[in-house]
Design an enzyme around this catalytic site. Structure first.
Site, PDB file in Angstrom:
ATOM      1  N   ARG A 112       0.852  -1.189   0.000  1.00 32.84           N
ATOM      2  CA  ARG A 112       0.000   0.000   0.000  1.00 32.84           C
ATOM      3  C   ARG A 112       0.882   1.231   0.000  1.00 32.84           C
ATOM      4  O   ARG A 112       1.819   1.324   0.797  1.00 32.84           O
ATOM      5  CB  ARG A 112      -0.907  -0.002   1.227  1.00 32.84           C
ATOM      6  CG  ARG A 112      -2.107  -0.895   0.982  1.00 32.84           C
ATOM      7  CD  ARG A 112      -3.035  -0.893   2.107  1.00 32.84           C
ATOM      8  NE  ARG A 112      -2.372  -1.308   3.325  1.00 32.84           N
ATOM      9  CZ  ARG A 112      -2.989  -1.508   4.454  1.00 32.84           C
ATOM     10  NH1 ARG A 112      -4.268  -1.316   4.546  1.00 32.84           N
ATOM     11  NH2 ARG A 112      -2.322  -1.886   5.513  1.00 32.84           N
ATOM     12  N   SER A 133       6.781  -5.767   6.804  1.00 34.38           N
ATOM     13  CA  SER A 133       6.175  -6.818   7.647  1.00 34.38           C
ATOM     14  C   SER A 133       6.942  -8.123   7.617  1.00 34.38           C
ATOM     15  O   SER A 133       6.343  -9.200   7.561  1.00 34.38           O
ATOM     16  CB  SER A 133       4.756  -7.101   7.193  1.00 34.38           C
ATOM     17  OG  SER A 133       4.170  -6.009   6.652  1.00 34.38           O
ATOM     18  N   ASP A 161       5.384  -3.748  10.896  1.00 35.77           N
ATOM     19  CA  ASP A 161       3.946  -3.383  10.871  1.00 35.77           C
ATOM     20  C   ASP A 161       3.328  -3.331  12.276  1.00 35.77           C
ATOM     21  O   ASP A 161       2.411  -2.549  12.535  1.00 35.77           O
ATOM     22  CB  ASP A 161       3.141  -4.307   9.936  1.00 35.77           C
ATOM     23  CG  ASP A 161       3.315  -5.786  10.219  1.00 35.77           C
ATOM     24  OD1 ASP A 161       4.163  -6.146  11.059  1.00 35.77           O
ATOM     25  OD2 ASP A 161       2.607  -6.592   9.584  1.00 35.77           O
TER      26      ASP A 161
END
Ligand code: BGC
Length: 471
Positions: free
Chosen positions: A94, A157, A210
């Site tokens: 994203r 992540s 994350d």
């Protein structure tokens, strides 16, 4: 409430009165294997504490990584401005333009790019640069007047050992990524080089896991946030720890606190404590990171469906399910999506037609009987219940490691598909943890809060503090 220390309470609900003795014998054996009694959770919590302590003291391959993140300042909620953030997850990248309003609220404009198989296996860095290029173009984002680059917060992540707030070496890939020539190298460097190759004017000023992003985002809105957790494709948590309790931190200043990234998916890789079944072993053996992220493989969205698939096929092979027949789809690894588990577990219709739709419609099985559907629902429940109980065990262990915090209100910021979509996940987290934490604390002072898209926003918050401090 069922006695969660009695093995029968984990077995009996899964037996099928109309089923054969042979079927029930097998279901009993399976339910026994997937059961996690309260005593087992106590053992896991004790194991967590020992492993956390070792990991805070020194790096040890058998202990939790307990990675110091270089994030030292809590957000105040007054941070203000517009920032660029990249959020590399297991499924999507994203790219976000985050606006912090300075009044504990934020908004974001984001574009989601599905990470291609090719990117997961080889050209990840170029893929990231291309996506960021597209975003800047479409949103007309340019460096500020007089600057050559746009500062950016980067959420990553995957496990990295951080060497500063803006650098970190990849310790290993997981979630099905296998990009070569990356392990042991600085992922910011690798990304930054790709930006240069693609003429993307962006500079990564902060890299965060994350879970750290989730912790910071929740902390921006709720200052009593002590922990950030992801229960999604993968699972992990970060929490605030006193620097004096991190002996392995070699920085000069030992006062105050720092966010520590637990990488709890790596708990008990040697499976000394965890109740591992043959279905877990089968998954683990076939996985590219065999013997690693063992806890994660029992909890997170990427794996639960596969554990269920293995368990169902073991019943098919004994001719106890689907008359001994499978389908081409079900025969393939990772085709039983964890999202199907959520649908199946939530089906309370009298003929289980939701279960039928998944099995016959999506997984292409020949006709199923009502007993077949009951078996599938029960197996999903066994694996899902175990996942939720292990999730609550991990969260409780971390909170219990800082008992003084629990005298006041504590918020825990959480994000991820399991937390958002698995039926009753949040409610069960509260219920299970109240057995191990002070029930008064759980009922009156603990707040689990959805930090939706928190990972990206948190990176922007950290980037903003870094950029501000160096201005
Ligand atoms: C990774 C962690 C990450 C977690 C949640 C795990 O597979 O190792 O770094 O925080 O997934 O996305």
């Amino acid at each position: 409430m069922a006695d969660t220390n009695d093995i029968n309470s984990f077995v009996e609900p899964y037996l099928i009165p109309e089923g054969s003795d042979e079927l029930n014998k097998n279901l009993k054996f399976m339910a026994n294997g997937f059961a996690v009694t309260d005593d087992k959770i106590r053992e896991i919590i004790a194991g967590f504490h020992e492993s956390m302590k070792t990991g805070l003291d020194h790096d040890d391959k058998d202990a939790l990584p307990m990675i110091p993140t270089f994030v030292r300042g809590r957000p105040t909620g007054q941070e203000k401005g517009t920032y660029l953030a990249l959020d590399l997850g297991g499924t999507n990248l994203r790219v976000c333009q985050v606006t912090l309003n300075g009044d504990t609220t934020y908004s974001l404009v984001q574009q989601k790019f599905t990470i291609t198989q090719d990117a997961k296996e080889s050209r990840l860095w170029d893929f990231i640069a291309e996506c960021v290029g597209v975003f800047l173009e479409e949103h007309g984002m340019k460096p500020a007047p007089g600057k050559r680059t746009i500062p950016c917060g980067y959420t990553f992540s995957f496990p990295i050992f951080q060497t500063s707030i803006s650098s970190g070496n990849l310790s290993m890939w997981n979630k099905g990524f296998t990009v070569p020539n990356s392990v042991g190298r600085d992922v910011v460097n690798l990304t930054q080089s790709a930006f240069q190759r693609h003429h993307v004017p962006v500079e990564v000023v902060a890299i965060v896991n994350d879970t750290v992003g989730t912790l910071m985002t929740s902390g921006y809105s709720y200052p009593d946030t002590q922990m950030g957790i992801i229960f999604g494709t993968g699972t992990n948590a970060a929490y605030w720890e006193k620097l004096e309790s991190i002996p392995k931190w070699t920085g000069e200043d030992r006062k105050g606190e720092m966010v520590v990234n637990l990488e709890w998916g790596a708990f008990d890789n040697a499976t000394k404590v965890l109740p591992y079944t043959m279905h877990d072993n089968k998954l683990n053996r076939k996985s590219p990171n065999h013997g690693f992220q063992v806890y994660e493989k029992m909890i997170s969205g990427l794996f639960l469906g596969e554990v269920v698939r293995n368990a169902l096929l073991s019943l098919v092979d004994r001719r106890l399910l689907f008359e001994g027949r499978s389908s081409e789809i079900l025969n393939k690894s990772y085709t039983f999506d964890t999202a199907y588990m959520s649908e199946i577990v939530a089906d309370d219709s009298s003929d289980l037609h939701g279960v039928k739709a998944v099995l016959e419609g999506t997984l292409d099985l020949p006709t199923t009987t009502f007993i077949d559907r009951q078996i599938v629902q029960n197996v999903c429940n066994m694996v899902g219940t175990r996942g939720v109980r292990l999730s609550a065990a991990a969260m409780s262990a971390v909170l219990l490691a800082r008992p003084e915090l629990m005298k006041s209100n504590v918020s825990v910021g959480i994000d991820g598909s399991m937390y958002q979509f698995y039926p009753n996940f949040e409610q069960d987290l509260y219920k299970v943890s109240s057995v191990f934490l002070d029930p008064d604390f759980v009922q009156n002072r603990l707040q689990l809060r959805l930090a939706k898209d928190g990972s990206g926003v948190g990176a922007a918050i950290v980037a903003m503090t870094v950029d501000r401090d160096r201005a």
